[in-house]
Scaffold this motif. Structure first.
Motif, mmCIF file in Angstrom:
data_model
loop_
_atom_site.group_PDB
_atom_site.id
_atom_site.type_symbol
_atom_site.label_atom_id
_atom_site.label_comp_id
_atom_site.label_asym_id
_atom_site.label_seq_id
_atom_site.Cartn_x
_atom_site.Cartn_y
_atom_site.Cartn_z
ATOM 1 N N PHE A 11 0.882 -1.162 0.000
ATOM 2 C CA PHE A 11 0.000 0.000 0.000
ATOM 3 C C PHE A 11 0.916 1.207 0.000
ATOM 4 C CE2 PHE A 11 -2.957 -3.171 1.194
ATOM 5 C CZ PHE A 11 -4.237 -2.671 1.052
ATOM 6 N N LEU A 12 0.985 1.920 -1.114
ATOM 7 C CA LEU A 12 1.893 3.057 -1.257
ATOM 8 C C LEU A 12 1.196 4.342 -0.829
ATOM 9 C CD1 LEU A 12 4.614 4.199 -2.183
ATOM 10 C CD2 LEU A 12 3.688 4.287 -4.509
ATOM 11 N N GLY A 17 -0.348 12.514 4.296
ATOM 12 C CA GLY A 17 -1.775 12.326 4.434
ATOM 13 C C GLY A 17 -2.400 11.459 3.371
ATOM 14 N N VAL A 18 -3.307 10.603 3.809
ATOM 15 C CA VAL A 18 -4.035 9.700 2.936
ATOM 16 C C VAL A 18 -5.482 9.666 3.425
ATOM 17 C CG1 VAL A 18 -3.459 7.641 4.323
ATOM 18 C CG2 VAL A 18 -4.047 7.381 1.918
ATOM 19 N N GLU A 19 -6.416 9.471 2.523
ATOM 20 C CA GLU A 19 -7.816 9.333 2.913
ATOM 21 C C GLU A 19 -7.955 8.019 3.690
ATOM 22 O OE1 GLU A 19 -11.632 10.570 3.383
ATOM 23 O OE2 GLU A 19 -10.082 11.729 2.360
ATOM 24 N N GLN A 20 -8.332 8.111 4.959
ATOM 25 C CA GLN A 20 -8.301 6.955 5.858
ATOM 26 C C GLN A 20 -9.106 5.771 5.344
ATOM 27 O OE1 GLN A 20 -8.034 7.635 10.003
ATOM 28 N NE2 GLN A 20 -9.213 5.812 10.536
ATOM 29 N N ILE A 21 -10.348 5.976 4.949
ATOM 30 C CA ILE A 21 -11.199 4.864 4.526
ATOM 31 C C ILE A 21 -10.666 4.207 3.248
ATOM 32 C CG2 ILE A 21 -12.844 6.248 3.189
ATOM 33 C CD1 ILE A 21 -13.667 3.245 5.498
ATOM 34 N N GLN A 48 -0.074 9.917 8.324
ATOM 35 C CA GLN A 48 -1.272 10.544 8.884
ATOM 36 C C GLN A 48 -2.447 10.313 7.941
ATOM 37 O OE1 GLN A 48 -1.816 12.318 11.928
ATOM 38 N NE2 GLN A 48 -3.872 11.855 11.179
ATOM 39 N N ALA A 49 -3.529 9.802 8.481
ATOM 40 C CA ALA A 49 -4.736 9.606 7.680
ATOM 41 C C ALA A 49 -5.726 10.728 7.986
ATOM 42 C CB ALA A 49 -5.359 8.254 7.986
ATOM 43 N N TYR A 50 -6.612 10.965 7.026
ATOM 44 C CA TYR A 50 -7.625 12.002 7.166
ATOM 45 C C TYR A 50 -8.987 11.444 6.783
ATOM 46 C CZ TYR A 50 -4.039 15.516 7.751
ATOM 47 O OH TYR A 50 -3.006 16.252 8.247
ATOM 48 N N ASN A 51 -10.008 11.979 7.438
ATOM 49 C CA ASN A 51 -11.392 11.737 7.061
ATOM 50 C C ASN A 51 -11.850 13.023 6.388
ATOM 51 O OD1 ASN A 51 -11.582 9.108 8.331
ATOM 52 N ND2 ASN A 51 -11.420 10.229 10.251
ATOM 53 N N HIS A 52 -11.652 13.073 5.098
ATOM 54 C CA HIS A 52 -11.802 14.283 4.287
ATOM 55 C C HIS A 52 -10.796 15.314 4.786
ATOM 56 C CE1 HIS A 52 -15.087 12.466 2.163
ATOM 57 N NE2 HIS A 52 -15.653 12.179 3.299
ATOM 58 N N VAL A 82 -6.704 13.608 -1.883
ATOM 59 C CA VAL A 82 -6.002 14.525 -2.777
ATOM 60 C C VAL A 82 -4.520 14.608 -2.431
ATOM 61 C CG1 VAL A 82 -5.872 16.902 -3.612
ATOM 62 C CG2 VAL A 82 -8.098 15.858 -3.217
ATOM 63 N N ALA A 83 -4.207 14.735 -1.158
ATOM 64 C CA ALA A 83 -2.817 14.960 -0.727
ATOM 65 C C ALA A 83 -1.915 13.775 -1.044
ATOM 66 C CB ALA A 83 -2.771 15.266 0.768
ATOM 67 N N ASN A 84 -2.400 12.560 -0.845
ATOM 68 C CA ASN A 84 -1.562 11.376 -1.017
ATOM 69 C C ASN A 84 -0.988 11.256 -2.432
ATOM 70 O OD1 ASN A 84 -0.435 8.812 -0.054
ATOM 71 N ND2 ASN A 84 -1.967 7.876 -1.374
#
Length: 184
Positions: A11-12, A17-21, A48-52, A82-84
């Protein structure tokens, strides 16, 4: 029952930041199918993951792209947000890592904005893909045939490419990537 027994899936992700889901959904699907998911990033530490736009959980990185041998992996998942993919497409080692799965004929799955990394790797030309709608023009300019579908499995190239549009499509995306990864 489809199984990914003895399959290791990279998983790259970018640590920024990555969209968590879009990370945890496919991760869980791979794990439930008996596969071994591994978090690969551009540096060590945590992602770091994000929820939106809201900060979510953070996850430990298993390996760095610069020192990671792609022969250790059977398939690749590119989560979105978007960020990932925006960060990954600016990192030559990450782009080379993603491209190597195509060079080696290994299956790849990408959701949402993740095809940006594939555009940079120059691996979408002649492929039929889907994505978040705003990437339509970017993908068309890179030579891909963009379709607005829940999930698209493209077998017309050196490997299988599974793409999806958004988090709502995760059930179909997860089912397709597990099925296609099991065949490889």
């Amino acid at each position: 029952m489809i199984t990914l027994q003895d399959k290791t899936v990279a998983f790259l992700v970018a640590p920024e930041g990555v969209e968590q889901i879009e990370l945890t959904g496919p991760w869980q699907a791979v794990r439930e199918a008996g596969g071994a998911p591994r978090l690969v990033s551009t540096r060590s530490g945590r992602v770091q993951a994000y929820n939106h736009l809201e900060r979510g959980d953070s996850f430990p990185i298993d390996a760095e792209v610069g020192g990671s041998d792609t022969t250790c992996y059977d398939a690749l998942v590119l989560p979105g947000g978007v960020a990932n993919p925006d960060a990954l497409r600016q990192n030559p080692a990450a782009v080379a890592f993603a491209r190597s799965f195509f060079d080696d004929g290994k299956p790849v799955a990408a959701i949402c904005h993740a095809p940006w990394t594939l555009i940079e790797a120059d691996v979408v030309r002649g492929r039929t893909v889907t994505s978040w709608p705003s990437l339509h023009t970017d993908l068309a300019n890179a030579g891909a045939n963009w379709v607005d579908e829940e999930v698209k499995i493209c077998t017309g190239g050196p490997n299988v490419l599974v793409t999806s549009r958004k988090p709502d499509d995760l059930p179909a995306f997860n089912q397709a990537l597990v099925s296609e990864f099991a065949k490889a």
